[in-house]
Write a protein that holds these residues in place. Structure first.
Motif, short mmCIF file in Angstrom:
data_model
loop_
_atom_site.label_atom_id
_atom_site.label_comp_id
_atom_site.label_asym_id
_atom_site.label_seq_id
_atom_site.Cartn_x
_atom_site.Cartn_y
_atom_site.Cartn_z
N GLY A 126 0.80 -1.22 0.00
CA GLY A 126 0.00 0.00 0.00
C GLY A 126 0.83 1.26 0.00
N GLU A 127 1.79 1.35 -0.88
CA GLU A 127 2.56 2.58 -1.03
C GLU A 127 3.05 2.70 -2.46
N LEU A 128 3.53 3.87 -2.80
CA LEU A 128 4.00 4.13 -4.15
C LEU A 128 5.38 3.52 -4.37
N ALA A 129 5.64 3.10 -5.59
CA ALA A 129 6.96 2.63 -5.97
C ALA A 129 7.97 3.76 -5.82
N PRO A 130 9.20 3.47 -5.45
CA PRO A 130 10.22 4.52 -5.35
C PRO A 130 10.34 5.34 -6.63
N SER A 131 10.12 4.71 -7.78
CA SER A 131 10.23 5.43 -9.05
C SER A 131 9.13 6.46 -9.24
N LEU A 132 8.02 6.32 -8.49
CA LEU A 132 6.91 7.27 -8.60
C LEU A 132 7.03 8.44 -7.64
N LEU A 133 7.90 8.31 -6.65
CA LEU A 133 8.06 9.38 -5.67
C LEU A 133 8.93 10.51 -6.25
N PRO A 134 8.61 11.75 -5.92
CA PRO A 134 9.33 12.90 -6.49
C PRO A 134 10.64 13.17 -5.75
N THR A 135 11.51 12.18 -5.73
CA THR A 135 12.74 12.27 -4.92
C THR A 135 13.59 13.47 -5.30
N ALA A 136 13.84 13.63 -6.60
CA ALA A 136 14.69 14.74 -7.04
C ALA A 136 14.05 16.09 -6.74
N ASP A 137 12.74 16.18 -6.89
CA ASP A 137 12.05 17.45 -6.63
C ASP A 137 12.05 17.80 -5.14
N TYR A 454 3.18 -0.41 -6.70
CA TYR A 454 4.54 -0.55 -6.19
C TYR A 454 5.49 -1.34 -7.11
N ALA A 455 5.13 -2.53 -7.48
CA ALA A 455 6.02 -3.38 -8.26
C ALA A 455 6.30 -2.76 -9.63
N THR A 456 7.46 -3.07 -10.21
CA THR A 456 7.78 -2.61 -11.57
C THR A 456 6.87 -3.34 -12.55
#
Length: 480
Positions: A126-137, A454-456
């Motif tokens: 129940g969470e977003l994949a790391p690739s979907l999170l706005p890490t750089a922003d 979450y999963a690729t």
């Protein structure tokens, strides 16, 4: 060896003898394998009845410190040192077993454990994949912030004043009119539920909820003595609520938009119907609205927007959108309630992270948050479509599901009752992790909560192939 117990002492003769023997073992005078004198010899030495010595020795044997060798006598046991260590330490298991907070179901404990592994395909997370999170922003926004020294200290009880004002502006777009004093910043929606449980409700209170509920997989209310009660939202709702309300204090927990785990969305009429039914019985509503921003189509107004009597406590959060690691959510309610819950929050964690609050404030004020949400919805829609294509190819003859309306989940229902602990563990042995329906409704053996968030894409394809294989095996075995 001329020691004898004190007959007028506060400690019994038996306990004094036990202590004398254990002292010899702890000092190393009697090592493992040492043979003790006979019971008659010890009784004569101590000047006590033989039965007193016998009872002392039996207690030491029961504790694993001594052992009997048939036909030979009594000896210091090989594991006597470990047994003595256990005796000198607190019995932590007793503390654990009698503690207030109930343990999670074993399946959920395994889910929490395996979600930390990189080699596991997480089909229910129940969470977003790391690739979907706005890490750089988010990293860039840290450079744009101008932190005052106060931002590195503890938070004020209700949270950052400017953030609470920004949240008031934000929820106004949902038809909710609130002032900063009506807002408390919390460390995620789950903390809001915990604060409500310990700050507003008496033991034995009823928490109404839908039959299939996220609350069945966590215990914020159950662990403080609340009674969970599933209820149907039908024409009998008003009468049912009124009958139960006469018995004890009650609240209604609702997730009207993108229910976890079913993904269901209430109509405006259904929201109004529940509000009026609870209003008639003076039952507060806890509206958990953490998923509404991820709805693929325009959202209808929340229950809180209808609230003209201050009976709805409204929960929002950025954990499902911006970042679960920020641990920032909010609770909107009457001032007296908010002040009460803020006081309890300060007693438990002394306020949510001030730096996280500054980040969320920056994203709300600059418009970055809503722009990011729009992009995130599109990506989640693409993922949902991708998973639906696979389901159509592989599962259409064995399961049903509703087209996802947003959020993270597809509530997949198999035609046969094959979702059990065995299926869960067999999938786990293939490094595939699911959220079975029985953690949300103990009687449910048909559903799994399938997450496309979450999963690729490759993991979703592979994980669903393995799920298909295991389900086919299960169905064939069941129908033999």
């Amino acid at each position: 060896m001329n020691w004898q117990p004190i007959r007028q002492g506060e400690i019994t003769l038996q306990q004094q003898i036990i202590q004398w023997i254990t002292d010899h073992i702890e000092r190393g005078d009697w090592v493992a394998g040492t043979k003790l004198p006979t019971q008659r010899q010890l009784a004569m030495q101590f000047g006590v009845n033989r039965s007193t010595v016998q009872q002392a020795l039996e207690e030491l044997k029961a504790a694993g410190i001594l052992e009997t060798k048939v036909g030979s006598g009594i000896y210091v046991a090989n594991n006597s040192w470990h047994s003595l260590i256990r005796q000198t330490q607190p019995n932590w298991q007793t503390y654990i077993d009698t503690s207030l907070h109930k343990p999670n179901y074993h399946t959920i404990q395994l889910i929490n454990e395996y979600e930390q592994r990189d080699d596991v395909i997480r089909l229910g997370t129940g969470e977003l994949a790391p690739s979907l999170l706005p890490t750089a922003d988010i990293e860039a926004s840290l450079k744009e912030l101008s932190l005052q020294p106060k931002a590195l200290g503890y938070s004020s009880p209700q949270g950052n004043d400017r953030l609470r004002a920004a949240i008031c502006e934000y929820v106004k777009k949902r038809g909710i009119h609130a002032m900063p004093q009506n807002v408390c910043i919390v460390s995620g929606a789950l903390q809001a539920l915990q604060l409500i449980a310990v700050g507003l409700l008496e033991q034995g209170s009823i928490v109404f909820q839908e039959q299939t509920s996220y609350l069945n997989s966590v215990h914020p209310f159950q662990s403080v003595g609340m009674q969970m009660m599933a209820i149907h939202r039908d024409e009998q709702l008003v009468r049912t609520l009124a009958q139960q309300k006469r018995k004890r204090q009650a609240v209604f927990y609702a997730v009207p938009t993108l229910n976890n785990p079913t993904g269901g969305v209430w109509t405006s009429h259904e929201k109004r119907q529940l509000y009026e039914a609870c209003k008639a019985s003076r039952i507060p509503i806890i509206e958990d609205d953490v998923y509404h921003e991820l709805l693929f189509e325009a959202a209808t107004p929340p229950i809180k927007s209808m609230d003209d009597s201050g009976q709805v406590l409204y929960i929002g959060s950025v954990s499902k959108t911006l970042s679960p690691g920020l641990r920032i959510g909010w609770l909107v309610g009457p001032t007296t309630v908010i002040e009460r819950l803020a006081d309890i929050k300060m007693q438990t964690d002394y306020g949510s992270s001030t730096i996280s609050q500054e980040i969320v404030l920056h994203w709300l004020q600059t418009g970055k948050y809503e722009k990011y949400i729009e992009s995130l919805r599109q990506k989640l829609q693409q993922r949902a479509d991708y998973v639906e294509t696979i389901l159509q190819e592989k599962f259409c003859n064995m399961a049903d599901w509703n087209k996802p309306k947003g959020g993270f989940y597809i509530w997949l229902k198999f035609h046969e009752p094959i979702v059990d602990k065995e299926l869960f563990t067999k999938l786990l042995s293939r490094q595939v992790l699911i959220n079975p329906g029985y953690i949300y409704d103990p009687q449910d053996s048909h559903h799994i909560r399938l997450s496309y968030a979450y999963a690729t894409y490759e993991e979703l394809q592979r994980g669903l192939e393995i799920l298909h294989e295991r389900v086919v095996e299960k169905v064939v075995k069941r129908n033999k």
